[in-house]
Design a protein around this motif. Structure first.
Motif, PDB file in Angstrom:
ATOM      1  N   ARG A 133      52.360  41.265  58.504  1.00 35.10           N
ATOM      2  CA  ARG A 133      51.791  42.415  57.802  1.00 35.10           C
ATOM      3  C   ARG A 133      50.295  42.195  57.556  1.00 35.10           C
ATOM      4  NH1 ARG A 133      54.616  47.296  56.731  1.00 35.10           N
ATOM      5  NH2 ARG A 133      52.702  48.474  56.515  1.00 35.10           N
ATOM      6  N   ILE A 134      49.946  40.975  57.144  1.00 34.00           N
ATOM      7  CA  ILE A 134      48.536  40.665  56.899  1.00 34.00           C
ATOM      8  C   ILE A 134      47.739  40.823  58.199  1.00 34.00           C
ATOM      9  CG2 ILE A 134      46.931  38.802  56.295  1.00 34.00           C
ATOM     10  CD1 ILE A 134      49.074  37.770  54.356  1.00 34.00           C
ATOM     11  N   ARG A 135      48.319  40.345  59.302  1.00 33.34           N
ATOM     12  CA  ARG A 135      47.678  40.510  60.606  1.00 33.34           C
ATOM     13  C   ARG A 135      47.384  41.967  60.907  1.00 33.34           C
ATOM     14  NH1 ARG A 135      50.970  36.897  64.923  1.00 33.34           N
ATOM     15  NH2 ARG A 135      50.053  34.934  64.279  1.00 33.34           N
ATOM     16  N   GLU A 136      48.405  42.803  60.680  1.00 37.92           N
ATOM     17  CA  GLU A 136      48.221  44.229  60.964  1.00 37.92           C
ATOM     18  C   GLU A 136      47.103  44.804  60.125  1.00 37.92           C
ATOM     19  OE1 GLU A 136      51.622  46.890  61.017  1.00 37.92           O
ATOM     20  OE2 GLU A 136      52.864  45.099  61.244  1.00 37.92           O
ATOM     21  N   GLU A 137      47.082  44.421  58.846  1.00 39.14           N
ATOM     22  CA  GLU A 137      46.067  44.971  57.955  1.00 39.14           C
ATOM     23  C   GLU A 137      44.677  44.504  58.381  1.00 39.14           C
ATOM     24  OE1 GLU A 137      46.892  47.253  55.884  1.00 39.14           O
ATOM     25  OE2 GLU A 137      49.044  46.993  56.166  1.00 39.14           O
ATOM     26  N   VAL A 138      44.593  43.240  58.820  1.00 36.55           N
ATOM     27  CA  VAL A 138      43.310  42.739  59.317  1.00 36.55           C
ATOM     28  C   VAL A 138      42.898  43.537  60.546  1.00 36.55           C
ATOM     29  CG1 VAL A 138      42.182  40.775  60.419  1.00 36.55           C
ATOM     30  CG2 VAL A 138      43.531  40.428  58.362  1.00 36.55           C
ATOM     31  N   ALA A 174      41.826  42.495  50.742  1.00 40.23           N
ATOM     32  CA  ALA A 174      42.653  43.702  50.818  1.00 40.23           C
ATOM     33  C   ALA A 174      43.847  43.476  51.737  1.00 40.23           C
ATOM     34  CB  ALA A 174      41.826  44.882  51.300  1.00 40.23           C
ATOM     35  N   ALA A 175      43.606  42.733  52.830  1.00 44.06           N
ATOM     36  CA  ALA A 175      44.693  42.491  53.789  1.00 44.06           C
ATOM     37  C   ALA A 175      45.782  41.626  53.146  1.00 44.06           C
ATOM     38  CB  ALA A 175      44.156  41.812  55.033  1.00 44.06           C
ATOM     39  N   LEU A 176      45.357  40.587  52.423  1.00 42.53           N
ATOM     40  CA  LEU A 176      46.327  39.731  51.741  1.00 42.53           C
ATOM     41  C   LEU A 176      47.170  40.561  50.773  1.00 42.53           C
ATOM     42  CD1 LEU A 176      44.576  36.386  50.677  1.00 42.53           C
ATOM     43  CD2 LEU A 176      46.500  36.688  52.216  1.00 42.53           C
ATOM     44  N   GLN A 177      46.440  41.340  49.977  1.00 40.01           N
ATOM     45  CA  GLN A 177      47.100  42.133  48.952  1.00 40.01           C
ATOM     46  C   GLN A 177      48.124  43.102  49.562  1.00 40.01           C
ATOM     47  OE1 GLN A 177      43.966  43.420  46.499  1.00 40.01           O
ATOM     48  NE2 GLN A 177      45.233  43.452  44.669  1.00 40.01           N
ATOM     49  N   PHE A 215      51.273  41.297  51.018  1.00 43.74           N
ATOM     50  CA  PHE A 215      52.288  40.942  50.016  1.00 43.74           C
ATOM     51  C   PHE A 215      53.053  42.167  49.551  1.00 43.74           C
ATOM     52  CE2 PHE A 215      49.376  37.273  48.666  1.00 43.74           C
ATOM     53  CZ  PHE A 215      49.986  36.431  49.560  1.00 43.74           C
ATOM     54  N   GLU A 216      52.297  43.210  49.212  1.00 42.87           N
ATOM     55  CA  GLU A 216      52.899  44.389  48.600  1.00 42.87           C
ATOM     56  C   GLU A 216      53.909  45.051  49.531  1.00 42.87           C
ATOM     57  OE1 GLU A 216      50.216  47.577  46.977  1.00 42.87           O
ATOM     58  OE2 GLU A 216      49.443  45.762  45.992  1.00 42.87           O
ATOM     59  N   ARG A 217      53.445  45.307  50.769  1.00 39.01           N
ATOM     60  CA  ARG A 217      54.284  46.052  51.706  1.00 39.01           C
ATOM     61  C   ARG A 217      55.502  45.243  52.126  1.00 39.01           C
ATOM     62  NH1 ARG A 217      50.215  49.425  54.428  1.00 39.01           N
ATOM     63  NH2 ARG A 217      49.587  50.780  52.722  1.00 39.01           N
ATOM     64  N   ALA A 218      55.330  43.934  52.248  1.00 35.55           N
ATOM     65  CA  ALA A 218      56.436  43.130  52.784  1.00 35.55           C
ATOM     66  C   ALA A 218      57.553  42.945  51.756  1.00 35.55           C
ATOM     67  CB  ALA A 218      55.924  41.780  53.251  1.00 35.55           C
ATOM     68  N   SER A 233      57.106  52.008  65.723  1.00 30.20           N
ATOM     69  CA  SER A 233      57.668  51.117  64.702  1.00 30.20           C
ATOM     70  C   SER A 233      58.216  49.842  65.326  1.00 30.20           C
ATOM     71  CB  SER A 233      58.790  51.818  63.930  1.00 30.20           C
ATOM     72  OG  SER A 233      58.341  53.060  63.456  1.00 30.20           O
ATOM     73  N   ILE A 234      58.893  49.980  66.471  1.00 30.21           N
ATOM     74  CA  ILE A 234      59.445  48.785  67.124  1.00 30.21           C
ATOM     75  C   ILE A 234      58.312  47.863  67.553  1.00 30.21           C
ATOM     76  CG2 ILE A 234      60.719  47.924  69.120  1.00 30.21           C
ATOM     77  CD1 ILE A 234      62.399  50.408  69.051  1.00 30.21           C
ATOM     78  N   ASN A 235      57.272  48.457  68.134  1.00 32.85           N
ATOM     79  CA  ASN A 235      56.143  47.640  68.593  1.00 32.85           C
ATOM     80  C   ASN A 235      55.450  46.937  67.439  1.00 32.85           C
ATOM     81  OD1 ASN A 235      55.611  47.737  71.563  1.00 32.85           O
ATOM     82  ND2 ASN A 235      55.964  49.910  71.158  1.00 32.85           N
ATOM     83  N   GLU A 236      55.289  47.659  66.350  1.00 36.94           N
ATOM     84  CA  GLU A 236      54.605  47.059  65.202  1.00 36.94           C
ATOM     85  C   GLU A 236      55.387  45.882  64.620  1.00 36.94           C
ATOM     86  OE1 GLU A 236      52.004  50.745  63.353  1.00 36.94           O
ATOM     87  OE2 GLU A 236      53.968  50.311  62.536  1.00 36.94           O
ATOM     88  N   THR A 237      56.708  45.965  64.697  1.00 39.58           N
ATOM     89  CA  THR A 237      57.516  44.891  64.101  1.00 39.58           C
ATOM     90  C   THR A 237      57.979  43.874  65.151  1.00 39.58           C
ATOM     91  OG1 THR A 237      59.438  46.331  64.309  1.00 39.58           O
ATOM     92  CG2 THR A 237      58.405  46.230  62.152  1.00 39.58           C
TER      93      THR A 237
END
Lengths: 519, 311
Positions: free
Chosen positions: A431-436, A444-447, A450-453, B241-245
């Motif tokens: 998730r952090i990777r995606e946000e980065v 912001a990415a760290l935050q 954590f939140e989304r996951a 969604s599949i690609n993202e995860t």
């Protein structure tokens, strides 16, 4: 989310430290005697031993009660000068039925039957049936009370018998309504114990119906019983119990001085001694039978009255048989017959092999997961690995605290938990990777990560938890151990990933304030 | 390795059009599952001691096991119809017996174990009994019932949980996928002749838990994207969604796989079957998240989910 108060930080670290301390009993001896020193037990499949599942024969219990109820009914009717005929035990309907001698006595007989004292409140009810019969029906509730008592009593007797064999750390527990589980660590051949537990060991002393010796049909009140000497001979034994083995205070095996054979000596309590003296005095020259579980052990002729309250049984015993009989007599009779319906024994060498195999798999699996996390997630992967180690420690700590039993499937559960535990870290890191990648700043990415996951982590662990709770409820033996370790593992995983590894990441960020994240 | 990661499964921005292969995926799965159901009826599962009842004695003899002598000694003890087979080394022998039938079957089952023990030590002095199990018919029946109950209730609870947390299309497609996973696992069991016992039920439940977990993560992202991209067609949205995860899906299945692998290789006779089934289940569960659960969701939710989101 990004700020850990000093208190919170200390408590997370404190829990980990506490976990470490709780694990200590598994690797070292108690430094002082009064410390609570709880450790994980090894299951029978790891240390070797036997598991016996015994069924309590509740039908026999019901039948016995019906039998005594019909005796009580006979005596009560005789006492009131009322006649009866066709007295019948009906096991399926749980009742005793009889016809009054005369229809005119019907009501009085019903009254008499209703006045028979019950051993537990509302044990049975007297009623009249449409066809003119009278019935004494045992109530379901009273039978259940009796059954519960009988199982409790049986467990006590089983414990006494097993303790007398010198078995170490036996575990005897009730399972369901009518079963007893016996676990015997270190005993990989339970043949002797099975024989001991499978014997009811009810010993009684009876007079013989000497007029009927050799007869093939017994008179009323007399039963033809087989003997234990191996011959096909039967002896006509009077049903009336002269002396009951329940009145014994002690028994021991010894070699008879006169013929050099093994014999069992016994001593009566006051009641037993008095009864024994009275019978032997009145029946000199007659045969007196010692009956064990409806088999005649011996039926000697009474030479002289025995008034000292002790006696001897000589029945062609081997040393082992004499010792076991003495043990059974000392421990007391089972209130109901028990039978083994499941047994599992594991020899010590197989257990040692299993421990080695389990420990080896655990070690290799742990290393593989750690290397994977390091390669795929770098710094954050190492934080996950620290959390993983803490996870293992905490699982061990909780298992020790509960003094849980570790089985081979339990070890598998431990290993799979470690494999699944990093899932939460993977979710956060991805998730952090995606946000980065979306161009957020490091903070912001760290935050956001954590939140989304978090909700995903909770959802995925909840479903896994449901499956294993079911397994724990419906599983037996080692499989329950598996479900238990996984269930504990899910709890510790939530703690180590949501609190500990996040703490490490946040502290690292606060200390270094990097512009970009190593993802 | 200590700061920046060295490897990753897919690059960011990967867009594989998984839904294009949805019919191929469903068809393959259907064929495999039907074949597995066929295998379930013929030749059928090899039931383990827990569910079949009977006796299993494992013994290690000094020197190679002499089957002829063992058979003779068993016959001497009055034990007939015993199945002898070697396992592991030449000095390891496995003796199996079915539960006797008729009067006093329970008691005779338990007594048979002692006869087998006596026969083993009479035939080959110094032989060691590694394991001796006897399960009566009534117990095996109950164990089977409890095992199936645990399986069934787990599926129901998973269905309920996803229903509450998501919407019914998600719950139904997840459970349908789980049932398909389950049938394939049964097929695998039949083909490999691994014994189906309580430990296997534990393995299957673990697979179900893992597989659900995997689907929940994908669905979670679908739900999030439904809110985020209000006008995107469902098919594209599921692909996204599949690609993202995808990195997470492959990452977690790898760690679980790596954790179970040593069990399969070094876990010994009692755990390696369990671990192989786990490994099979991880592969099936991971692929079914992408190729089965997602297409099913697309089929069921094509109209409804999109309309809900746009309202």
């Amino acid at each position: 989310m990004m700020y850990y108060s000093r208190l919170r930080m200390l408590s997370v670290l404190g829990v980990c430290l506490l976990g470490l301390v709780l694990c200590l009993p598994n690797v070292m001896r108690a430094p002082a005697a009064h410390l609570p020193w709880r450790q994980i037990h090894l299951g029978l499949d790891l240390r070797g031993g036997s598991y016996l599942l015994m069924q309590v024969d509740l039908q026999a219990l019901e039948h016995d009660r019906l039998q005594s109820l019909s005796d009580q009914a006979r005596q009560a009717l005789l006492h009131d000068n009322l006649g009866y005929r066709d007295i019948v035990l009906d096991d399926t309907a749980r009742r005793v039925t009889l016809y009054p001698r005369d229809v005119s006595e019907h009501d009085r007989a019903l009254q008499t039957l209703g006045a028979i004292p019950a051993s537990v409140p509302d044990e049975f009810a007297a009623s009249s049936l449409p066809d003119g019969r009278l019935a004494l029906t045992l109530s379901e509730a009273a039978l259940q009370v009796r059954a519960r008592e009988a199982v409790t009593q049986s467990i006590e007797i089983v414990r006494r018998r097993i303790d007398a064999t010198g078995a170490i750390d036996p575990e005897i527990t009730r399972q369901g309504n009518d079963r007893i589980v016996v676990q015997l660590p270190g005993i990989s051949d339970p043949e002797r114990i099975k024989a001991l537990l499978g014997t009811t060991a009810r010993m009684t002393f009876h007079l013989l119906d000497e007029s009927a010796t050799g007869a093939s049909v017994a008179a009323p009140g007399v039963t033809l019983m087989p003997t234990t000497d191996g011959s096909n001979q039967t002896l006509p034994i009077r049903d009336h119990v002269e002396v009951d083995g329940a009145d014994l205070t002690n028994a021991g095996a010894m070699i008879d001085q006169q013929n050099g054979q093994w014999a069992v000596n016994f001593t009566f309590n006051r009641v037993g001694a008095a009864a024994f003296a009275a019978v032997t005095r009145a029946n000199v020259g007659h045969r007196f039978a010692i009956v064990l579980d409806n088999k005649v052990i011996e039926a000697p002729v009474i030479q002289t009255p025995i008034t000292a309250g002790n006696g001897q049984i000589t029945g062609n015993f081997t040393a082992q048989k004499a010792t076991d009989l003495a043990l059974l007599l000392r421990a007391g009779a089972l209130p109901v017959p028990l039978s083994v319906i499941e047994q599992r024994s594991i020899g010590p060498s197989l257990g040692a092999d299993s421990i080695r195999a389990g420990a080896m798999s655990l070690g290799v699996g742990f290393v593989l997961v750690i290397v994977f996390m390091a390669l795929f997630y770098g710094r954050f992967g190492w934080y996950a690995n620290v959390a993983l180690l803490a996870n293992l420690v905490l699982m061990m700590a909780i298992l020790s605290l509960f003094e849980a039993t570790l089985t081979l499937p339990g070890m598998a559960g431990l290993l799979l938990t470690l494999g699944m535990a990093v899932d939460a870290n993977i979710l956060i890191n991805e998730r952090i990777r995606e946000e980065v990648a979306r161009g957020r700043t490091a903070l912001a990415a760290l935050q956001a990560g954590f939140e989304r996951a978090t909700s995903t982590i909770v959802d995925s662990n909840a479903t896994a938890l449901l499956a294993h709770v079911m397994l724990f409820v419906f599983g037996t033996g080692p499989v329950r151990g598996f479900a238990l370790t996984i269930t504990i593992g899910i709890a510790t995983t939530l703690f180590t990933t949501l609190l500990l590894s996040r703490l490490l990441m946040v502290r690292w960020y606060a200390l270094t304030r990097p512009a970009t994240l190593p993802v | 390795m200590f700061n920046r990661p060295l490897l990753r499964f897919v690059r960011p921005g990967t867009r594989i059009a998984f839904m294009r292969g949805r019919f191929a995926g469903l068809l393959t799965s259907a064929v495999l599952s039907l074949a597995s159901i066929g295998l379930f009826f013929y030749p059928g599962l090899t039931l383990g001691l827990d569910f079949r009842g009977g006796i299993v004695v494992e013994a290690r003899t000094q020197g190679p096991a002499d089957f002829g002598k063992l058979r003779a000694a068993l016959a001497q003890e009055g034990v007939t119809a015993a199945g002898l087979q070697s396992f592991g080394g030449p000095d390891d022998v496995l003796i199996r017996l079915d539960t006797p039938t008729g009067d006093g079957a329970e008691a005779r089952t338990q007594a048979l174990v002692d006869h087998v023990r006596h026969a083993v030590s009479a035939a080959q002095p110094g032989a060691q009994v590694l394991r001796a199990d006897a399960v009566g018919a009534s117990v095996s029946g109950e164990l089977f019932r409890d095992g199936m109950l645990a399986l069934g209730l787990s599926l129901l609870m998973i269905l309920g949980y996803i229903w509450i947390r998501f919407e019914w299309e998600f719950a139904v497609s997840a459970v349908l996928t789980l049932v398909l996973d389950l049938t394939k696992t049964v097929g695998f069991l039949v083909l490999t002749h691994f014994e189906f016992d309580l430990v296997m039920v534990a393995a299957i439940l673990t697979i179900l838990g893992y597989s659900t977990n995997d689907k929940v993560v994908v669905y979670d992202r679908v739900r999030e994207n439904l809110r985020k991209y209000r006008t995107m067609p469902l098919r594209e949205l599921i692909d996204l969604s599949i690609n993202e995860t995808l990195n997470r899906t492959l990452g977690t299945s790898s760690t679980v796989f790596l954790a179970a692998l040593p069990l399969a290789l070094f876990g010994g006779a009692s755990l390696s079957g369990f671990a192989w089934v786990m490994l099979f289940g991880i592969v099936v569960g991971t692929s079914s998240s992408i190729f089965i659960a997602a297409p099913l969701l697309l089929l069921m939710g094509e109209k409804r989910l999109r309309r809900d989101a746009s309202r």
